[in-house]
Design a protein around this motif. Structure first.
Motif, short mmCIF file in Angstrom:
data_model
loop_
_atom_site.label_atom_id
_atom_site.label_comp_id
_atom_site.label_asym_id
_atom_site.label_seq_id
_atom_site.Cartn_x
_atom_site.Cartn_y
_atom_site.Cartn_z
N THR A 74 -4.50 77.65 74.80
CA THR A 74 -3.53 76.98 73.94
C THR A 74 -4.25 75.97 73.06
O THR A 74 -5.48 75.82 73.12
CB THR A 74 -2.47 76.25 74.78
N ARG A 75 -3.48 75.26 72.25
CA ARG A 75 -4.07 74.24 71.38
C ARG A 75 -4.55 73.02 72.15
O ARG A 75 -5.17 72.12 71.57
CB ARG A 75 -3.04 73.80 70.33
N LEU A 76 -4.29 72.96 73.45
CA LEU A 76 -4.72 71.82 74.24
C LEU A 76 -6.23 71.69 74.31
O LEU A 76 -6.74 70.64 74.72
CB LEU A 76 -4.14 71.92 75.66
N VAL A 77 -6.95 72.74 73.92
CA VAL A 77 -8.42 72.64 73.94
C VAL A 77 -8.93 71.56 73.00
O VAL A 77 -10.05 71.07 73.17
CB VAL A 77 -9.07 73.99 73.56
N HIS A 78 -8.12 71.15 72.03
CA HIS A 78 -8.59 70.13 71.10
C HIS A 78 -8.79 68.79 71.79
O HIS A 78 -9.43 67.90 71.24
CB HIS A 78 -7.60 69.97 69.94
N ALA A 79 -8.27 68.64 73.03
CA ALA A 79 -8.47 67.40 73.76
C ALA A 79 -9.94 67.16 74.07
O ALA A 79 -10.38 66.02 74.23
CB ALA A 79 -7.67 67.41 75.07
N PHE A 80 -10.74 68.23 74.14
CA PHE A 80 -12.16 68.10 74.44
C PHE A 80 -12.99 67.94 73.18
O PHE A 80 -14.21 67.88 73.26
CB PHE A 80 -12.64 69.32 75.23
N SER A 81 -12.34 67.89 72.04
CA SER A 81 -13.07 67.73 70.79
C SER A 81 -12.69 66.43 70.09
O SER A 81 -13.10 66.21 68.96
CB SER A 81 -12.78 68.91 69.85
N ALA A 82 -11.88 65.60 70.74
CA ALA A 82 -11.50 64.34 70.12
C ALA A 82 -12.74 63.47 69.95
O ALA A 82 -13.44 63.20 70.93
CB ALA A 82 -10.46 63.62 70.96
N PRO A 83 -13.06 63.03 68.74
CA PRO A 83 -14.26 62.22 68.53
C PRO A 83 -14.11 60.84 69.15
O PRO A 83 -13.02 60.35 69.35
CB PRO A 83 -14.36 62.14 67.00
N VAL A 84 -15.24 60.24 69.43
CA VAL A 84 -15.23 58.90 70.03
C VAL A 84 -14.58 57.91 69.08
O VAL A 84 -13.87 56.99 69.51
CB VAL A 84 -16.67 58.46 70.37
N GLY A 85 -14.80 58.09 67.79
CA GLY A 85 -14.24 57.17 66.81
C GLY A 85 -12.86 57.55 66.32
O GLY A 85 -12.49 57.24 65.19
N TYR A 86 -12.08 58.21 67.17
CA TYR A 86 -10.76 58.68 66.74
C TYR A 86 -9.86 57.55 66.27
O TYR A 86 -9.16 57.67 65.28
CB TYR A 86 -10.09 59.43 67.91
#
Length: 263
Positions: free
Chosen positions: A204-216
């Protein structure tokens, strides 16, 4: 201990964890272009601007609370002078507030997808499955917290004596399903829903949780340009033009014979 309990509290969690890691690896290897949140901000931004921060920040504190409750043994908190009653309320009150924020944010996100036609059309089948699984995990967890921790007395249910040791032993290949089998059904339902969500996570789109940048939190906003009716057409700069005769009565043959020069 029967086979059903062994499946629920040993086999099913491990299958979910295996599906998670294998799925993450497969998704990264085969679908990096799809490794995204599939943002629909361009279709609607008002509800998104309210619901998304509430959901995501609430989830941050919910996850922190889960990690503290499941990973830190009771002996550690006692060693630093935190009594069981104090720990209970320190965990319950902020957890309940974070849970309320998550539910309000999730309801807003779902409402936005159902009501806004453009956002609804951009919702895939995996998105619908994700929202169902996510909603079940969140609602069962919130119900367990409210019914057993918030209104369950001064101490509530001591999950650090059952659920936390069960999970820690499960992760070191020393499964003890009898511990989880004796837990209240509210936490059992939440555990099953949580591992089911873990199993479908990579797809699912939840994989984007592992790509959140540190400087979000300090990133610039995404700028969408709109056409301004007040903007005048850009002047066209032509590098060279044909030399035309100013005599409008010139014959076509004369016009064809007009010399060309660089401007």
């Amino acid at each position: 201990m029967n086979y059903f309990d062994t499946f629920l509290w040993v086999a099913f969690p491990w299958l979910a964890i295996a599906a998670f890691f294998i799925g993450i690896f497969w998704r990264w290897r085969s679908d990096q272009f799809g490794w995204t949140s599939h943002s629909t901000q361009i279709y609607e931004s008002t509800l998104l601007r309210i619901s998304s921060p509430m959901f995501h920040w609430g989830m941050v504190f919910v996850i922190i609370g889960h990690l503290m409750g499941l990973a830190i043994p009771k002996s550690w908190t006692r060693a630093v002078g935190i009594s069981d009653v104090a720990y209970h309320w320190i965990a319950t009150i902020p957890g309940t507030i974070a849970g309320v924020a998550v539910i309000i944010g999730l309801v807003g996100l779902i409402y936005r997808r159902v009501v806004n036609k453009s956002v609804f059309l951009a919702t895939s089948t995996s998105d619908k499955i994700m929202y169902v699984m996510l909603g079940l995990a969140i609602l069962t967890g919130f119900f367990a917290t409210v019914s057993l921790q918030l209104f369950g007395g001064a101490h509530g249910y001591d999950y650090r004596e059952t659920i936390s040791p069960w999970l820690r032993q499960l992760l070191i290949f020393n499964a003890q399903p009898e511990i989880m089998a004796a837990a209240p059904w509210q936490f059992q339902a939440h555990t099953i829903a949580g591992f089911a969500l873990i199993a479908v996570w990579p797809f699912t789109r939840l994989v984007h949780a592992f790509s959140a940048p540190v400087g979000y939190t300090t990133r610039p906003y995404v700028v969408y340009r709109s056409r301004d009716i007040r903007t005048q057409p850009m002047r066209r700069h032509v590098a060279w033009e044909p030399v035309r005769s100013s005599n409008r009565s010139s014959s076509p043959a004369e016009k064809d014979e007009a010399p060309w020069s660089g401007a």
